[in-house]
Design a protein around this motif. Sequence first.
Motif, PDB file in Angstrom:
ATOM      1  N   ILE A   1       0.832  -1.207   0.000  1.00  8.62           N
ATOM      2  CA  ILE A   1       0.000   0.000   0.000  1.00  8.62           C
ATOM      3  C   ILE A   1       0.865   1.255   0.000  1.00  8.62           C
ATOM      4  CG2 ILE A   1      -1.568   1.362   1.435  1.00  8.62           C
ATOM      5  CD1 ILE A   1      -2.949  -1.235   2.216  1.00  8.62           C
ATOM      6  N   VAL A   2       1.867   1.291   0.868  1.00  9.22           N
ATOM      7  CA  VAL A   2       2.751   2.461   0.925  1.00  9.22           C
ATOM      8  C   VAL A   2       3.529   2.608  -0.377  1.00  9.22           C
ATOM      9  CG1 VAL A   2       4.683   3.527   2.142  1.00  9.22           C
ATOM     10  CG2 VAL A   2       2.916   2.321   3.431  1.00  9.22           C
ATOM     11  N   GLY A   3       3.987   1.495  -0.926  1.00 16.90           N
ATOM     12  CA  GLY A   3       4.680   1.552  -2.207  1.00 16.90           C
ATOM     13  C   GLY A   3       3.792   2.092  -3.317  1.00 16.90           C
ATOM     14  N   HIS A   4       2.545   1.670  -3.329  1.00 13.48           N
ATOM     15  CA  HIS A   4       1.593   2.176  -4.330  1.00 13.48           C
ATOM     16  C   HIS A   4       1.359   3.662  -4.158  1.00 13.48           C
ATOM     17  CE1 HIS A   4      -2.526   3.151  -5.736  1.00 13.48           C
ATOM     18  NE2 HIS A   4      -2.162   2.441  -6.784  1.00 13.48           N
ATOM     19  N   LEU A   5       1.225   4.116  -2.904  1.00 12.02           N
ATOM     20  CA  LEU A   5       0.996   5.539  -2.646  1.00 12.02           C
ATOM     21  C   LEU A   5       2.172   6.374  -3.119  1.00 12.02           C
ATOM     22  CD1 LEU A   5      -0.572   7.873  -1.371  1.00 12.02           C
ATOM     23  CD2 LEU A   5       0.494   7.300   0.822  1.00 12.02           C
ATOM     24  N   ILE A   6       3.384   5.959  -2.781  1.00 14.54           N
ATOM     25  CA  ILE A   6       4.568   6.715  -3.199  1.00 14.54           C
ATOM     26  C   ILE A   6       4.691   6.723  -4.717  1.00 14.54           C
ATOM     27  CG2 ILE A   6       7.091   6.753  -3.116  1.00 14.54           C
ATOM     28  CD1 ILE A   6       6.918   5.593  -0.303  1.00 14.54           C
TER      29      ILE A   6
ATOM     30  N   GLN B   1       0.465  24.086  -9.139  1.00 14.25           N
ATOM     31  CA  GLN B   1       1.823  24.293  -8.669  1.00 14.25           C
ATOM     32  C   GLN B   1       2.053  23.765  -7.254  1.00 14.25           C
ATOM     33  OE1 GLN B   1       3.615  25.636 -11.117  1.00 14.25           O
ATOM     34  NE2 GLN B   1       5.577  25.473 -10.090  1.00 14.25           N
ATOM     35  N   GLN B   2       1.161  24.119  -6.329  1.00 18.28           N
ATOM     36  CA  GLN B   2       1.336  23.695  -4.938  1.00 18.28           C
ATOM     37  C   GLN B   2       1.243  22.173  -4.812  1.00 18.28           C
ATOM     38  OE1 GLN B   2      -1.525  25.857  -2.590  1.00 18.28           O
ATOM     39  NE2 GLN B   2      -0.256  27.682  -2.496  1.00 18.28           N
ATOM     40  N   ARG B   3       0.299  21.579  -5.512  1.00 18.47           N
ATOM     41  CA  ARG B   3       0.146  20.132  -5.457  1.00 18.47           C
ATOM     42  C   ARG B   3       1.330  19.436  -6.113  1.00 18.47           C
ATOM     43  NH1 ARG B   3      -5.244  17.714  -8.047  1.00 18.47           N
ATOM     44  NH2 ARG B   3      -3.987  17.852  -9.938  1.00 18.47           N
ATOM     45  N   HIS B   4       1.884  20.054  -7.140  1.00 17.21           N
ATOM     46  CA  HIS B   4       3.052  19.509  -7.836  1.00 17.21           C
ATOM     47  C   HIS B   4       4.222  19.337  -6.864  1.00 17.21           C
ATOM     48  CE1 HIS B   4       6.168  19.077 -10.933  1.00 17.21           C
ATOM     49  NE2 HIS B   4       6.826  20.045 -10.331  1.00 17.21           N
ATOM     50  N   TYR B   5       4.482  20.361  -6.055  1.00 14.15           N
ATOM     51  CA  TYR B   5       5.597  20.292  -5.105  1.00 14.15           C
ATOM     52  C   TYR B   5       5.243  19.447  -3.884  1.00 14.15           C
ATOM     53  CZ  TYR B   5       7.772  23.993  -7.866  1.00 14.15           C
ATOM     54  OH  TYR B   5       8.333  24.703  -8.887  1.00 14.15           O
ATOM     55  N   ALA B   6       3.968  19.442  -3.493  1.00 14.07           N
ATOM     56  CA  ALA B   6       3.564  18.686  -2.301  1.00 14.07           C
ATOM     57  C   ALA B   6       3.688  17.185  -2.503  1.00 14.07           C
ATOM     58  CB  ALA B   6       2.129  19.043  -1.916  1.00 14.07           C
ATOM     59  N   ARG B   7       3.638  16.732  -3.741  1.00 13.98           N
ATOM     60  CA  ARG B   7       3.734  15.293  -4.007  1.00 13.98           C
ATOM     61  C   ARG B   7       5.038  14.714  -3.452  1.00 13.98           C
ATOM     62  NH1 ARG B   7       0.305  12.940  -7.699  1.00 13.98           N
ATOM     63  NH2 ARG B   7      -1.194  14.345  -8.692  1.00 13.98           N
ATOM     64  N   THR B   8       6.140  15.387  -3.714  1.00 12.72           N
ATOM     65  CA  THR B   8       7.428  14.900  -3.223  1.00 12.72           C
ATOM     66  C   THR B   8       7.500  14.955  -1.711  1.00 12.72           C
ATOM     67  OG1 THR B   8       8.505  15.654  -5.260  1.00 12.72           O
ATOM     68  CG2 THR B   8       9.921  15.219  -3.370  1.00 12.72           C
TER      69      THR B   8
ATOM     70  N   ALA C   1       5.318  12.192  -0.256  1.00 14.84           N
ATOM     71  CA  ALA C   1       5.903  10.878  -0.535  1.00 14.84           C
ATOM     72  C   ALA C   1       7.092  10.598   0.379  1.00 14.84           C
ATOM     73  CB  ALA C   1       6.337  10.794  -2.000  1.00 14.84           C
ATOM     74  N   VAL C   2       7.921  11.614   0.606  1.00 15.60           N
ATOM     75  CA  VAL C   2       9.122  11.420   1.423  1.00 15.60           C
ATOM     76  C   VAL C   2       8.770  11.327   2.900  1.00 15.60           C
ATOM     77  CG1 VAL C   2      11.288  12.463   2.158  1.00 15.60           C
ATOM     78  CG2 VAL C   2      10.648  12.503  -0.253  1.00 15.60           C
ATOM     79  N   LEU C   3       7.989  12.306   3.404  1.00 14.32           N
ATOM     80  CA  LEU C   3       7.719  12.358   4.836  1.00 14.32           C
ATOM     81  C   LEU C   3       6.693  11.313   5.269  1.00 14.32           C
ATOM     82  CD1 LEU C   3       7.707  16.214   5.487  1.00 14.32           C
ATOM     83  CD2 LEU C   3       9.565  14.570   5.764  1.00 14.32           C
ATOM     84  N   LEU C   4       5.516  11.337   4.636  1.00 17.49           N
ATOM     85  CA  LEU C   4       4.467  10.407   5.029  1.00 17.49           C
ATOM     86  C   LEU C   4       4.839   8.974   4.666  1.00 17.49           C
ATOM     87  CD1 LEU C   4       1.678   9.904   6.204  1.00 17.49           C
ATOM     88  CD2 LEU C   4       0.710  10.397   3.946  1.00 17.49           C
ATOM     89  N   GLY C   5       5.285   8.785   3.421  1.00 19.17           N
ATOM     90  CA  GLY C   5       5.687   7.448   3.005  1.00 19.17           C
ATOM     91  C   GLY C   5       6.846   6.928   3.828  1.00 19.17           C
TER      92      GLY C   5
END
Length: 365
Positions: free
Chosen positions: A136-141, A154-161, A164-168
């Motif tokens: 599940i975590v792998g799929h989310l990242i 723009q904001q969502r574009h940067y928030a993805r990383t 993915a890094v912090l939550l994942g």
Amino acid sequence: MIIAEFDTAIRLGAGCIFLLLAWLMLIHRQRLGLPSHLFAPLAVCVAGFVVGNTPLSAFQPMGLLGNFAHAVSGFTVIFLWWFSLSCFDSRFRLKGGVLVVGLAWAAIAATDRGLFGDVLANAGLSHGLVLLGFAIVGHLIWRLLDERQGDLIQQRHYARTLVAVLLGGMLLIDLAADALFGFDWRPLAFSMTQNAMILLFGLWLAGRLVTIQADVLTFGVAEGAARLGSADALGNRHPDEALHRRLSVLIERDRVHLDPELTFAQFVVLMGAPERNVRTLINQQMGYDHFRAFLNHHRVVEACRLLEERDNEAKLITIALDSGFASLASFNRAFRAIRGCTPTEYRTAAHQPVARGPRAAKAGF
């Protein structure tokens, strides 16, 4: 003792802020949509997790509250997964594989926590949850990073990383700890770090959601100035005519959208403009939140033209490929989402003969 009391304050604070945010989201659920509905059960699960996330038995909830917290904490991962996907994909719906996997997790977690009796409660089902959790975590990242490049907001574009890094990363560390050290391994420093990170995430989310009305403390004095500032900003906003013209050339003359391998990075190079300007043009001025949605719109327009021009013997896969789609499945999904019907239904309606009125029939037309 002081450290344990500090940890208790962190846990109570994290639980309360998540429940408060859930209440605020449900109040505005019509405007916030699916994420607000998914955050409510997530908040209950997170609150249940942090309340009991301590190795000190004296500071753990007891009785009915403790049992409830232990039970709901087992569903945190699936609601966090669903909530994150709904925030980063406006087209996300609870169906298909994500629903099946989530329900499978819920069934295993409920069984493991003894909700269906004590017989299977200690059968080692938690090990299955760890493996499923990694998937599940792998799929989310993967989803967050795979769709990052084409995300036009723009904001969502940067928030993805960031997510993915912090939550994942936090979820992967927690799953790895369970796999390596066992489920009973929960030193105070580790659990306190988890609780503090959850509290910080809740505070960050509250800062994003809760807004302050500037005129509340001044009884409306700031309202007029704010309106004037907004009017000036709108009046000074001029769309880039050169970018619009270049976009028209690429779509109407060069027909670049028919290339199934076209990426946003390649499109930016063809536009000959800064990436930020291209994002602003397609997102804020044209209304598309993702580059894929922009491409699919123009590809479906081309598909409609081909469905109207070619006879009923033409294969749909051929029309799909000629319209820029990489597969028949993606063509069918995009066509139904945009046109509200299947390509076959559209072609059937387009090729139906126009009904002739009595006068036209009598005249021989």
